[in-house]
Design a protein around this motif. Structure first.
Motif, PDB file in Angstrom:
ATOM      1  N   THR A 160      86.014 -15.468  61.468  1.00  0.00           N
ATOM      2  CA  THR A 160      86.177 -15.838  60.062  1.00  0.00           C
ATOM      3  C   THR A 160      87.486 -15.322  59.449  1.00  0.00           C
ATOM      4  O   THR A 160      87.556 -15.071  58.249  1.00  0.00           O
ATOM      5  CB  THR A 160      84.964 -15.359  59.237  1.00  0.00           C
ATOM      6  N   ARG A 173      79.643 -23.863  52.435  1.00  0.00           N
ATOM      7  CA  ARG A 173      79.317 -22.496  52.884  1.00  0.00           C
ATOM      8  C   ARG A 173      77.840 -22.365  53.253  1.00  0.00           C
ATOM      9  O   ARG A 173      77.492 -21.696  54.222  1.00  0.00           O
ATOM     10  CB  ARG A 173      79.609 -21.483  51.773  1.00  0.00           C
ATOM     11  N   ASP A 174      76.994 -22.996  52.437  1.00  0.00           N
ATOM     12  CA  ASP A 174      75.559 -22.804  52.643  1.00  0.00           C
ATOM     13  C   ASP A 174      74.993 -23.709  53.748  1.00  0.00           C
ATOM     14  O   ASP A 174      73.796 -23.705  53.998  1.00  0.00           O
ATOM     15  CB  ASP A 174      74.783 -22.990  51.333  1.00  0.00           C
ATOM     16  N   PHE A 186      76.029 -23.528  56.929  1.00  0.00           N
ATOM     17  CA  PHE A 186      76.179 -22.896  58.245  1.00  0.00           C
ATOM     18  C   PHE A 186      74.900 -22.177  58.661  1.00  0.00           C
ATOM     19  O   PHE A 186      74.269 -21.489  57.858  1.00  0.00           O
ATOM     20  CB  PHE A 186      77.363 -21.915  58.242  1.00  0.00           C
ATOM     21  N   PHE A 216      78.392 -16.889  53.823  1.00  0.00           N
ATOM     22  CA  PHE A 216      77.516 -17.906  54.425  1.00  0.00           C
ATOM     23  C   PHE A 216      76.071 -17.419  54.291  1.00  0.00           C
ATOM     24  O   PHE A 216      75.513 -16.821  55.215  1.00  0.00           O
ATOM     25  CB  PHE A 216      77.923 -18.120  55.889  1.00  0.00           C
ATOM     26  N   ALA A 253      73.242 -18.222  56.926  1.00  0.00           N
ATOM     27  CA  ALA A 253      73.554 -18.057  58.353  1.00  0.00           C
ATOM     28  C   ALA A 253      73.031 -16.725  58.887  1.00  0.00           C
ATOM     29  O   ALA A 253      72.902 -15.749  58.143  1.00  0.00           O
ATOM     30  CB  ALA A 253      75.063 -18.125  58.554  1.00  0.00           C
TER      31      ALA A 253
END
Ligand SMILES: [Zn+2]
Length: 305
Positions: free
Chosen positions: A85, A117-118, A120, A148, A151
């Motif tokens: 990342t 983002r949400d 993953f 995230f 995740a």
């Protein structure tokens, strides 16, 4: 079917490859030039110039190295994964001015590419250096929060235990401090949120994605193997920072490599396994084309893009 490169512009931020049913997408955070002998003390400019295949993707016409910092999204039929990342925005990086308080469009670029983002499922860190875990978190209302939120963050157990111990290897002045800051703002918040899974060297993430142990740069460093149908790819992580290390396996970065000899042995082993096979090798810091096929060349290797 061999993996194919579907990109039409190797210099653009967005680049993608198809491996069977899996798509791999590169999202660039930054790109910098460096003098190869500064990074690899065993290297000389003459030796770099003797490798014409490095041009134009990996060196400039003057022979300077090009280093990309990017994340790789792996989109499988069942999982959306982000591998490494980058550095992240707003981070205090002590003496390391190059990575301090960045203000890049990385997150907007990720969303623009279609990856909210949400959305993953997995964050994978090949190791825990500053330029591989930064966007694990983001600044929100003055607090570091997981970028995230849906995740699971997968960290290699050996790697995590090494960096969690009070004393670390740090030949380069200021590096210990950078790692301490990195742990505090990019790892601790996801641990506190209960989002971390410590995994073993050979962890299978899903049907198509499995970790491969590639120690040397750090003690628990892993690379990422992708297989789907007859397509195969390998994401290097920092087992090789620059493609010139294919030709000179012993070029290492003693200031930050945990064990240079082990790094050399890892490059020998991994590149021997993938050489002349239909396996797309995707570099975590490789600029330009970023990926190619490894070919035997003399007693070492070269990359064919
Ligand atoms: Zn790195």
């Amino acid at each position: 079917m061999a993996p194919e490169d579907n990109s039409d512009d190797s210099s653009s931020t967005l680049k993608h490859w198809r491996v069977g049913d899996v798509t791999i997408i590169r999202i660039v955070e930054s790109q910098t030039l460096f003098d190869i002998p500064d990074l690899f003390p065993k290297a000389t400019l003459e030796e770099v110039r003797a490798l014409p295949w490095l041009s134009p993707h990996f060196v400039t016409p003057e022979g300077r190295g090009i280093l990309s910092v990017h994340a790789l999204v792996i989109d499988t039929p069942t999982r959306r994964i982000i591998v490494d990342t980058c550095v992240g925005n707003d981070k205090d990086r002590g003496a390391w001015a190059l990575y301090a308080n960045l203000q890049t469009s990385f997150l907007a670029d990720l969303e623009k590419a279609g990856f909210a983002r949400d959305s993953f499922d997995v964050v994978l860190c090949t190791h825990m250096h500053v330029d591989h875990v930064g966007w694990n978190t983001m600044l929100f209302d003055g607090e570091w929060v997981p970028t995230f939120p849906n995740a699971r963050y997968l960290l290699n157990r050996t790697e995590f235990e090494y960096w969690s111990a009070p004393s670390q290897h740090a030949a380069q002045p200021g590096f210990d401090e950078v790692q301490r800051l990195t742990m505090a703002d990019s790892l601790q918040p996801v641990l506190d949120a209960g989002l971390v899974d410590l995994v073993e060297d050979d962890h299978r993430v899903c049907d198509e994605v499995v970790l491969v142990s590639t120690p040397g740069h750090t003690p628990g460093h892993v690379s990422v193997r992708i297989s789907s149908g007859t397509g195969q790819a390998l994401i290097t992580g920092d087992m090789a920072h620059h493609p010139s290390q294919l030709a000179h396996l012993d070029w290492s970065i003693p200031q930050i490599d945990f064990d240079s000899d082990q790094g050399t042995a890892t490059r020998q082993e991994v590149f021997s396994q993938v050489a002349d096979e239909p396996i797309l090798v995707i570099g975590t810091h490789w600029a330009g084309a970023t990926a190619g096929m490894v070919k035997r060349s003399g007693d070492a290797f070269r990359l064919e893009c």
